[in-house]
Structure formats: C-alpha cells, structure tokens
Design a protein around this motif. Structure first.
Motif, PDB file in Angstrom:
ATOM      1  N   GLU A 105      31.149  13.775  -8.908  1.00  0.00           N
ATOM      2  CA  GLU A 105      32.561  13.655  -9.284  1.00  0.00           C
ATOM      3  C   GLU A 105      32.782  12.446 -10.166  1.00  0.00           C
ATOM      4  O   GLU A 105      33.570  12.505 -11.125  1.00  0.00           O
ATOM      5  N   PHE A 106      32.005  11.369  -9.881  1.00  0.00           N
ATOM      6  CA  PHE A 106      32.156  10.162 -10.699  1.00  0.00           C
ATOM      7  C   PHE A 106      31.653  10.405 -12.128  1.00  0.00           C
ATOM      8  O   PHE A 106      32.274   9.983 -13.114  1.00  0.00           O
ATOM      9  N   THR A 107      30.481  11.114 -12.204  1.00  0.00           N
ATOM     10  CA  THR A 107      29.923  11.421 -13.536  1.00  0.00           C
ATOM     11  C   THR A 107      30.882  12.284 -14.333  1.00  0.00           C
ATOM     12  O   THR A 107      31.153  12.027 -15.508  1.00  0.00           O
ATOM     13  N   VAL A 108      31.372  13.347 -13.657  1.00  0.00           N
ATOM     14  CA  VAL A 108      32.328  14.237 -14.344  1.00  0.00           C
ATOM     15  C   VAL A 108      33.571  13.467 -14.730  1.00  0.00           C
ATOM     16  O   VAL A 108      34.086  13.597 -15.851  1.00  0.00           O
ATOM     17  N   SER A 109      33.983  12.624 -13.805  1.00  0.00           N
ATOM     18  CA  SER A 109      35.179  11.842 -14.088  1.00  0.00           C
ATOM     19  C   SER A 109      34.951  10.881 -15.243  1.00  0.00           C
ATOM     20  O   SER A 109      35.828  10.689 -16.091  1.00  0.00           O
ATOM     21  N   LYS A 110      33.697  10.308 -15.272  1.00  0.00           N
ATOM     22  CA  LYS A 110      33.390   9.373 -16.344  1.00  0.00           C
ATOM     23  C   LYS A 110      33.365  10.082 -17.692  1.00  0.00           C
ATOM     24  O   LYS A 110      33.888   9.569 -18.701  1.00  0.00           O
ATOM     25  N   LEU A 111      32.750  11.302 -17.674  1.00  0.00           N
ATOM     26  CA  LEU A 111      32.701  12.077 -18.922  1.00  0.00           C
ATOM     27  C   LEU A 111      34.104  12.450 -19.376  1.00  0.00           C
ATOM     28  O   LEU A 111      34.426  12.381 -20.569  1.00  0.00           O
ATOM     29  N   GLU A 112      34.899  12.857 -18.390  1.00  0.00           N
ATOM     30  CA  GLU A 112      36.268  13.224 -18.751  1.00  0.00           C
ATOM     31  C   GLU A 112      37.013  12.013 -19.282  1.00  0.00           C
ATOM     32  O   GLU A 112      37.791  12.112 -20.234  1.00  0.00           O
ATOM     33  N   SER A 113      36.714  10.865 -18.638  1.00  0.00           N
ATOM     34  CA  SER A 113      37.380   9.641 -19.101  1.00  0.00           C
ATOM     35  C   SER A 113      36.934   9.291 -20.513  1.00  0.00           C
ATOM     36  O   SER A 113      37.746   8.914 -21.368  1.00  0.00           O
ATOM     37  N   GLU A 114      35.586   9.397 -20.731  1.00  0.00           N
ATOM     38  CA  GLU A 114      35.081   9.111 -22.089  1.00  0.00           C
ATOM     39  C   GLU A 114      35.661  10.082 -23.103  1.00  0.00           C
ATOM     40  O   GLU A 114      35.970   9.704 -24.237  1.00  0.00           O
ATOM     41  N   LYS A 115      35.767  11.332 -22.656  1.00  0.00           N
ATOM     42  CA  LYS A 115      36.345  12.337 -23.551  1.00  0.00           C
ATOM     43  C   LYS A 115      37.788  11.989 -23.892  1.00  0.00           C
ATOM     44  O   LYS A 115      38.216  12.093 -25.056  1.00  0.00           O
ATOM     45  N   VAL A 116      38.495  11.569 -22.869  1.00  0.00           N
ATOM     46  CA  VAL A 116      39.892  11.173 -23.090  1.00  0.00           C
ATOM     47  C   VAL A 116      39.955   9.963 -24.001  1.00  0.00           C
ATOM     48  O   VAL A 116      40.776   9.893 -24.930  1.00  0.00           O
ATOM     49  N   ILE A 117      39.006   8.999 -23.717  1.00  0.00           N
ATOM     50  CA  ILE A 117      38.977   7.786 -24.574  1.00  0.00           C
ATOM     51  C   ILE A 117      38.648   8.158 -26.006  1.00  0.00           C
ATOM     52  O   ILE A 117      39.257   7.649 -26.958  1.00  0.00           O
ATOM     53  N   MET A 118      37.652   9.071 -26.132  1.00  0.00           N
ATOM     54  CA  MET A 118      37.259   9.503 -27.480  1.00  0.00           C
ATOM     55  C   MET A 118      38.426  10.180 -28.180  1.00  0.00           C
ATOM     56  O   MET A 118      38.687   9.946 -29.363  1.00  0.00           O
ATOM     57  N   LYS A 119      39.098  11.014 -27.382  1.00  0.00           N
ATOM     58  CA  LYS A 119      40.245  11.704 -27.968  1.00  0.00           C
ATOM     59  C   LYS A 119      41.299  10.709 -28.421  1.00  0.00           C
ATOM     60  O   LYS A 119      41.885  10.835 -29.509  1.00  0.00           O
ATOM     61  N   LEU A 120      41.505   9.697 -27.566  1.00  0.00           N
ATOM     62  CA  LEU A 120      42.500   8.682 -27.908  1.00  0.00           C
ATOM     63  C   LEU A 120      42.072   7.905 -29.144  1.00  0.00           C
ATOM     64  O   LEU A 120      42.886   7.575 -30.009  1.00  0.00           O
ATOM     65  N   LYS A 121      40.738   7.588 -29.156  1.00  0.00           N
ATOM     66  CA  LYS A 121      40.234   6.881 -30.339  1.00  0.00           C
ATOM     67  C   LYS A 121      40.396   7.720 -31.590  1.00  0.00           C
ATOM     68  O   LYS A 121      40.777   7.220 -32.656  1.00  0.00           O
ATOM     69  N   ASN A 122      40.045   9.017 -31.483  1.00  0.00           N
ATOM     70  CA  ASN A 122      40.177   9.909 -32.646  1.00  0.00           C
ATOM     71  C   ASN A 122      41.622   9.984 -33.094  1.00  0.00           C
ATOM     72  O   ASN A 122      41.926   9.973 -34.286  1.00  0.00           O
ATOM     73  N   GLU A 123      42.487  10.106 -32.039  1.00  0.00           N
ATOM     74  CA  GLU A 123      43.907  10.161 -32.389  1.00  0.00           C
ATOM     75  C   GLU A 123      44.328   8.869 -33.078  1.00  0.00           C
ATOM     76  O   GLU A 123      45.109   8.885 -34.043  1.00  0.00           O
ATOM     77  N   LYS A 124      43.754   7.765 -32.601  1.00  0.00           N
ATOM     78  CA  LYS A 124      44.084   6.474 -33.212  1.00  0.00           C
ATOM     79  C   LYS A 124      43.568   6.398 -34.645  1.00  0.00           C
ATOM     80  O   LYS A 124      44.259   5.948 -35.566  1.00  0.00           O
ATOM     81  N   LEU A 125      42.301   6.902 -34.804  1.00  0.00           N
ATOM     82  CA  LEU A 125      41.711   6.901 -36.159  1.00  0.00           C
ATOM     83  C   LEU A 125      42.500   7.791 -37.084  1.00  0.00           C
ATOM     84  O   LEU A 125      42.736   7.446 -38.256  1.00  0.00           O
ATOM     85  N   LEU A 126      42.860   8.967 -36.534  1.00  0.00           N
ATOM     86  CA  LEU A 126      43.629   9.879 -37.375  1.00  0.00           C
ATOM     87  C   LEU A 126      44.944   9.241 -37.788  1.00  0.00           C
ATOM     88  O   LEU A 126      45.390   9.390 -38.938  1.00  0.00           O
ATOM     89  N   ASN A 127      45.532   8.536 -36.800  1.00  0.00           N
ATOM     90  CA  ASN A 127      46.791   7.854 -37.130  1.00  0.00           C
ATOM     91  C   ASN A 127      46.560   6.779 -38.177  1.00  0.00           C
ATOM     92  O   ASN A 127      47.360   6.601 -39.099  1.00  0.00           O
TER      93      ASN A 127
END
Length: 937
Positions: free
Chosen positions: A777-799
């Motif tokens: 659950e921690f690994t999945v959660s970490k991946l999901e968190s990284e995915k969310v972070i990546m998404k946020l970063k991408n959104e930030k880059l796109l912005n």
C-alpha cells in the motif's frame, strides 16, 4: 321454694337484659379454628417474654402475640394444668407431669418428672394444679400432692383418702382442701388441719384470697367466707343475692384488689373490694362462651379466660370501654350529649336516653323515628337536629320547634335569642320568644345543603359542601336574605371535608390538608404544620373536625388514630396527641363521626354498633419488645419439608438451603391496638420494607454472602424498644469452593498461557501480513503520490510554458509592431527628395530593424518557452542555417508570412520564398503542411 327459684330466674333474665347496657372493656376472642386445637382450655400462664401458655385438650398451646403453636403431650392426652416457672413451663396431664424447655430452635422439648418417682401413679390420675413455693413445685391431682424439689430433684408426696379439690398459695403459705374433711396447710412439708367447718367439708373451694389481712374463701355455690382461725363467717356483700344462683368454677383476685368470678353458664362477674358488681360479661356481650374454666391476669393486667369453647382476652386496663349494640336496637350513633343527668344518643334510628352511670337499658324517645344529626346544649336547652326537623328535648319528651327538613347543626348569632341553623335545603333562623324557641324564617337566596357552616368576625358566612366546595355568603343584617354568594376557590373541595371555628380561627379540612382562613388575605391558606401533624405516618379518612368547648380541644379522625389538638401552655402553637384507634375498630361512618365530653377526661365516640368511651387518664405507653420466633430453611424448587434453624448463634447454610423463612411477633394483647412490622435484610435489601401486619416473611434463592435480618414493630403509635436481628451466611456453592477455585485459577492461567502463545503466533503472522500489505500500500501510495506530483509539476510546467509563450507572443508582436512602424517611417522618409538630409536617419532605422539583439532576446524567450525545439530541429535537419532556425521558430509560434516579414526585415513575398526553401531542406512531402510539421516536433 318454687316461687323463690322463679323469682331468681326472672332476676337473672332481667340481669341479662341489663348487661346489654353495660360499657365493657375491649374483648378479643380466639376460637378453636384460630388457635388450631380443641375447644376446652383448663389453665393459663405467662412467661417473662410475655408468651402465653394454655393447657388445652389437645396439648400445650403457645401464643406469642402473632402466631399460635400446639405442642401435643408425649402420651397424647389432655393437659389440665400449666405454670411457667423461670425458663420452664410445667404441665400436668393424664398420668404424667413434667416440664417443657425451649431448645436452640426456640421450640419446646418435654421432660417427664413422673417417671422419676419412686412410687407408681394412681390409676387414671390427672394433675389439675401446679404451684411454685420457693424451690419447690407442687403438682396436685385429685388424690395426691407431689412436691418436687427443683434443686436436687427429689419428691415428697401428700396422700389423701378423699378428693383433693385444689391447692392454693396465699401469701407465703400453701393451702389445700380435702372434700368431706376440711382445709389443710402445709407446714415444714407436713399437712396441718386448719378448719373442718361443715362449709369447707361439703362445699368445693374455688380459690382462697388474702384480703384486708384476712383469709377469704370462695366457694363454688355459697359465696365468700372469712376464715378466722377455725371459724368461718359469711362475707355479706350485695352480690350474695346473685351468687347463690350461680355455679362458680374459677376465681381470681386482680392486682388492683378486685375479684373476678368465672361461672359455669353465666360468664364472669367482676366485683370491687366492697363486693359491688362492676361488670358482667358473657356470650351475649362479647365472650366466646358462657363457661369459664380458667382465668389468668397477665403482666399488662389483661384478663385471660380459658373457656369451654375458645379463649377470650379482656383488656381490663384499657383506656377504652365499649357499649356494643349487637342486636341493632339503637343503631349507628351520630350524636351524643349529657343533659340533666341523662345520656342521650342520637342514632340513625332515632333518639335514645338512659340515666347517667346506670346499667339500665336505653329507652327510645317517642316521635323521634329517623336519623338524628346533632345534639347541642344551648341556653340550658337540648336541641336535637333530626331528619324531620328540630326538637327541644326535656327528659323523655321531644317537642318539634321547626319542621324544616334535615337539621344539620345550629350556631348562635350575635343576638343570643337567635340561632342560625343549617338544613338540607339551605339556612334557617330559630328565635326565642316568650322563653320558647321557634322557627322564625328561612334565609332566601341560598338553597344548598348546609351541613357545615361558620361565621367570620366580619359577619361573612362560609358553607362547606363536600361535592360543590366552600361558599362565601353575604347575608343582610336581618338574616332573611343572602345578598350574594360565590365559591371560595382557595379551599379545595373534596369528599368528607368540613369547616369549623376553633379559638376564633376558621379551619377547613379536606384530603389536601388543614387550611386556615386568613382575614387579611381574605382566603384559606394551608397550615402545613398542622396538616403534617394531623396525617403524620397516617392516611386521610375524614375531614370532620369536632370542637369540644369544655376542654378547648379540637378532635379529628384518621385511618389509624383519633387525633386531638390543644393550645400550648406557653404559646398558641397547637399541641397534637394521637390515640391509636384504627378505623375498622372504631367502626364509625367516615365524615359522620361524633364525640362528646362526659366528665373529667372521659369522652364518648359514636360507632355503627353503639359507642366507645375513652379515658385519657388511662392512656399509657407500655414498652414492648419484638422477638424472632422461628427461622426455617428449605431447598428451592424441591418439595422438601422446612427445617428449623437454631436461634442461639449466627447461622451458616449450604448454598442449596438458600430459602429462609422468618416468623416474628410482639407479645401484646390489646384488642384495639394493631401491631405492624417492618423488616430489612442487610446484604441484599438494605432499605426497610413498608409497614405490614404480616408476622412472617420469606427470602428465596438468596445468593451466597453475609446477611443480617432485622425486624422492628409498631403498636399503635409506639415503637418496639428493640430491633430483633439474626445474622447468617450462605456458603458458596461447591463449584466455586476454595479448592475448585484454585484448580479453576490454575487451569485458567494455563489456558491463558496457551492462548497467549497461540495469539502470539497468530499475531506475528498477522503482523507480517499486515506489514507486507502496508508495504504494498505504501509503494502504491508512493507511486500515486509521485504521479500526482508529476502531474502537478507538468501542470506547473505547462502553466509556465503557457506564460512564457504568452510573453514570447507579446515580445514578438512588439518586435513586429516596432519594425512595421520603422518601415512606415522609412517609406515616409524615402519620399523626401533630399536624400542627404535623411540619410543618417535611414541608417539609424535600418540598423534598428536589422538589430540582432531583438533576435537574441526573442531566442532567449523562445528557449524558455520551448527549450528543446531548436535543438530537435538542428538534430533532425542538420543543414538548417540560423536564419532557417529563426524562421522555424516564428512558424512554431504560428505566425503568418505577413507577421514574419517585419521580423526578418524582408517582404512577405521573400518570407514565402524562405518557407519554400525550408520545406526543401526538410524534404517534406507535398501534402504535409510545413507549419503542421513544425508544431508536431
């Protein structure tokens, strides 16, 4: 002689009729069905605990005030005698005598003394009397006197050739009679003849008394004689005329010196010290039976009568005397009065009278048929309120002075010649004219029944009606008309309510309490103190209050008591006295109680069967104790017999025997006093129970533990001086005994240890599984968190790209606009013919349009927005020149040829040519759009 006998027979019949008019002490009867033995009772005695023991045909009867118990003799014969001496109950029966002693269970065990004799008993010998003399106990049969030494248990025997009628103890001497022989006295263990007078030879002696320092003999049929040395002299008393026609079987002298004679067929006669008849009691006026076999005066001066059929108790020292109209000749007494040495009774059947302190029967006064409601003395006249109107009574004559129906009561007005009267249909006025009382008028305007009414100092009239409430009336000065009236709401209406004036205070009483009229507030106010005193530990039965003007007392009635109030000696606070006389014993009609003062401290209360006379001087609070009589145990849900429990020590019972039954009682024998009990069982029911008349209680299926049973008693308004108690313990059941508890604990600890190991293994596995699960659950959660972070970063880059693209667009447009402006200025200048003048300006403009710094700024901004594009273009198409890359960047921004031209400082046509050449260098297919391709990179 025949005529003489007839004369005495008539005299006895007259006497029986006169008895009907006697005022007798309270009598309480016990039939054989109640005490559970045979009819005849031959002797009576009492223990120090006040228990009563009776010699009965079935055996020895024990009565503790609450329950009867029968002890049959070992040989199942009639017990003829009983005497309690110390802790032993000596009895004599057919062919045996001995004593009973209480065992640890508080029941009696028998020990025979006749078996210790050195000589055999005479055939069919019975023992009729038992006496104590110092350390000796005398057992008397018709043939012998057995003298038993209670110290060394030796015997002496006095024989007689003739019948021994009875043995007597007088002062410190023992006397006995031998029929046809004489009277003997025992001196130093030897019989000594005292008198052989023919009177004592031929007449059965009933008893011998010590009277005025003389010896008095009571014979069965000849009356009393004085014994002086050997001579006998008749005691001349008024009773002699009657005693000659009686057969006296028993007789005693009371503690106060009076004599009581028990007869064979005429009940008992009580004589004073002068031989005057005080009372006659037989079956007609209260006893169970005419034949008196035995008599006994107990510690509290109650007279016990052993009858040929049952047992009767006469409360000689009672403060009450009773006139009992068993035949209903008089009826329910509603009113009473003493006038001109006559006692008048107003009943539901009419008006009766007799001479005061006379045994004569009551006589009916003609024309007074029907209910009498009041008797009052006013202006030296006796007024009788009757159903048919109002009478003036003069001895045995009744004169009707008002025919207004239903005269409830009269009250004097300010004018002493006027009386206000309450009737069935309102109020009337009586007036004295020419020394005669007459009806004057009916008061108009108020037709409601006026049984209770009172005038205030303000001349306002209150009328109490139990169904409609209290009315406040205003009457004109002439007392002819009610000007107005209204319901007094401050007085709550209720059944059996009343209103009365006592010491210039108007009291209204209902179930809600006693209310006093407050003149200043003009309303009734509840007197909480008086109400609480009135109903303290009692219940409401009637609100009728009666004022006795002679003694200035106020009387009321509750369920268990008669209550009277009197002013305090030092203040106006009313003192309260409660007299225990329960309503069932009073047998009166609630709301219609009557009372009148006779003399001194004697009062008469009317009942439904006559009346009761109360002597306040005889009221006393006798101390009494309560005893636990028996305790029994049994097994729950098993039809096993109850087993008695020892009362000597604290009890201890096995768990199965956890059903306990307690029996207790108070050895008090007042006919008019009810004994109530209250108990508690500490350890399970720590609160006291409600008061109850039941003298038994059971506790079933008690849990194990320690308990203390306590019980106390209340007789009337007095409490027992002690609280009887019994402590006991119920053991734990076998399955929770100490050894088994140790085994249970050991097994439980082992089980706990095993469970601990199993749980430890189980939880170790569960812990590992949980850790693995948590890791996943921690690994999945970490991946999901990284995915969310990546998404946020991408959104930030796109912005950021969007912002930079916007900045680039703005910068590009600025450059375009600037170059266009400069070209416009240049063309305007070229139109000027003087080239020499504008040459320097044109040079500046061309330099500004061709300024590479604009491209450098644009390139820096473009790389910030799209850093990889130029690199990708260079890597994909290595042949591209910087100008080609510059054009590609402008196309990447989706600029038109017209917009690009100023940036490159060329014409739009030249831009198209450059675009064509760029396609060639990129080797793009014809159908592929250049701009589309560049945007895809």
């Amino acid at each position: 002689m025949k005529y003489v006998n007839n004369f005495f027979l008539i005299l006895l019949l007259i006497t029986s009729w006169l008895i009907q008019a006697q005022e007798l002490p309270p009598i309480k009867n016990y039939s054989s069905k109640i005490y559970g033995a045979e009819n005849q009772n031959w002797a009576i005695s009492q223990s120090s605990e006040k228990y009563i023991y009776i010699a009965n045909n079935s055996g020895l009867l024990e009565f503790n005030g609450a329950n009867w118990k029968l002890y049959p003799t070992p040989n199942n014969t009639i017990i003829r005698s009983v005497n309690v001496i110390g802790n032993r109950i000596y009895t004599g029966c057919y062919m045996d005598f001995g004593y009973w002693v209480k065992n640890e269970f508080d029941t009696l065990d028998y020990t025979s003394l006749s078996t210790k004799l050195n000589v055999p008993l005479i055939e069919d010998e019975q023992f009729w009397n038992i006496l104590k003399f110092d350390n000796w106990v005398l057992f008397q049969s018709l043939n012998r006197i057995y003298i038993y030494n209670s110290i060394d248990e030796s015997f002496k025997i006095i024989n007689s050739k003739t019948t021994l009628t009875k043995v007597f103890k007088v002062d410190e001497s023992i006397y006995f009679q031998k029929m046809n022989d004489g009277i003997y006295k025992i001196e130093k263990g030897v019989e000594v003849l005292i008198s052989n007078n023919p009177i004592v030879q031929n007449n059965i002696l009933v008893n011998i008394f010590s009277f005025n320092k003389s010896i008095v003999l009571l014979t069965q049929e000849k009356g009393f004689y004085f014994l002086d040395n050997e001579s006998l002299s008749k005691w001349e008393i008024p009773f002699n005329s009657e005693i000659s026609q009686l057969s006296v079987y028993s007789g005693i002298q009371l503690l106060n010196g009076d004599f009581v004679l028990g007869t064979i067929s005429n009940g008992i006669y009580r004589l004073d010290k002068n031989g005057e008849i005080l009372q006659k009691m037989n079956q007609e006026n209260g006893l169970n039976n005419h034949t008196i076999l035995s008599m006994f005066e107990d510690i509290d001066q109650n007279l016990w009568l052993g009858l040929d059929n049952g047992v009767s108790i006469v409360n000689l020292n009672s403060p009450f005397k009773v006139y009992n109209d068993k035949n209903g000749k008089i009826g329910t007494v509603n009113a009473s009065a003493i006038f001109n040495d006559n006692l008048y009774l107003g009943t539901n059947q009419g008006l009766f009278y007799k001479k005061l302190n006379s045994d004569a029967g009551f006589k009916f006064i003609e024309t007074t048929n029907g209910p009498v409601w009041f008797l009052k003395i006013y202006d030296n006249s006796l007024f009788c309120g009757h159903n048919t109107g109002t009478f003036i009574i003069d001895d045995n004559k009744a004169t009707l002075i008002s025919n207004e129906m239903g005269a409830w009561d009269i009250k004097p007005l300010n004018n002493k010649n006027l009386l206000l009267q309450g009737n069935y249909n309102g109020l009337t006025v009586l007036e004295k004219i020419d020394n005669k009382w007459k009806f004057r008028n009916k008061i108009e305007g108020f037709d409601i029944s006026s049984r209770f009414f009172e005038l205030t100092p303000n001349n306002e009239l209150f009328v109490s009606h139990e169904y409609k409430g209290v009315f406040k009336l205003s009457i004109n000065k002439e007392f002819t008309k009610v000007e107005k009236y209204a319901t007094e709401t401050s007085a709550p209406k209720g059944l059996k309510s009343s209103i009365v004036n006592y010491n210039n205070n108007i009291f209204y009483t209902s179930k809600q309490g006693i209310f006093t009229y407050n003149l200043r507030q003009q309303k009734f106010v509840k007197d909480t103190i008086l109400s609480d005193k009135f109903l303290l530990n009692d219940t409401y039965i009637s609100g009728k209050l009666i004022v006795d003007a002679t003694t200035n007392t106020l009387w009321g009635f509750t369920t268990n008591n008669i209550v009277y109030f009197s002013p305090g000696k030092l203040n106006n606070t009313l003192k309260t006295v409660k007299i225990s006389l329960p309503a069932p014993v009073r047998s009166d009609i609630p709301g219609y109680e009557s009372l009148s003062h006779l003399k001194d401290k004697l009062y008469l209360f009317g009942t439904s069967q006559g009346y009761i006379i109360l002597d306040l001087d005889k009221l006393n609070n006798i101390e009494f104790k309560i005893y636990i009589n028996t305790i029994e145990k049994s097994i729950l849900n098993v039809n096993a017999e109850r087993k008695q429990v020892s009362l000597k020590n604290d009890g201890e019972f096995i768990f199965r025997e956890n059903n306990l039954f307690f029996s207790y009682g108070v050895p008090e024998y007042d006919a008019y006093s009810e004994v109530n009990y209250q108990y508690q069982l500490e350890g399970i029911y720590n609160g006291w129970s409600n008061w109850t008349r039941e003298s038994e209680v059971s506790f079933k299926n008690l849990p194990y533990g320690n308990y203390t049973f306590k019980v106390k008693a209340k007789k009337g308004n007095n409490f027992s001086t002690n609280i009887a108690s019994y402590s006991f313990r119920i053991k734990r059941p076998w399955y929770i005994s100490n050894p088994l508890l140790f085994i249970y604990v050991t097994l439980f600890m082992a089980l706990l240890f095993m469970v601990h190991l199993l749980y430890r293994r189980y939880y170790a596995k569960q812990k590992q599984k949980l850790m693995d699960k948590k890791q996943r659950e921690f690994t999945v959660s970490k991946l999901e968190s990284e995915k969310v972070i990546m998404k946020l970063k991408n959104e930030k880059l796109l912005n950021e790209i969007e912002m930079k693209t916007k900045d680039l667009s703005v910068s590009t447009m600025n450059i375009i606009n600037k170059n266009e402006l400069l070209n416009v200025i240049k063309e305007e200048l070229l139109q000027n013919k003087d080239e020499n003048k504008i040459k320097s300006v044109l040079k500046i403009i061309n330099k500004s349009i061709a300024n590479d710094s604009n491209w450098e700024l644009f390139q820096e901004a473009f790389n910030n927005a799209d850093s990889d594009f130029l690199k990708k273009m260079k890597s994909l198409h290595t042949s591209l020149t910087p100008n080609d890359l510059r054009l590609s960047a402008y196309l990447r921004l989706n600029l038109s040829s017209k917009e690009i031209a100023p940036l490159l400082n060329i014409s739009a046509r030249s831009v198209e040519i450059k675009r064509y050449r760029l396609r060639k260098k990129m080797d793009l297919p014809h159908e592929k759009s250049l701009v589309e391709y560049i945007l895809e990179i």
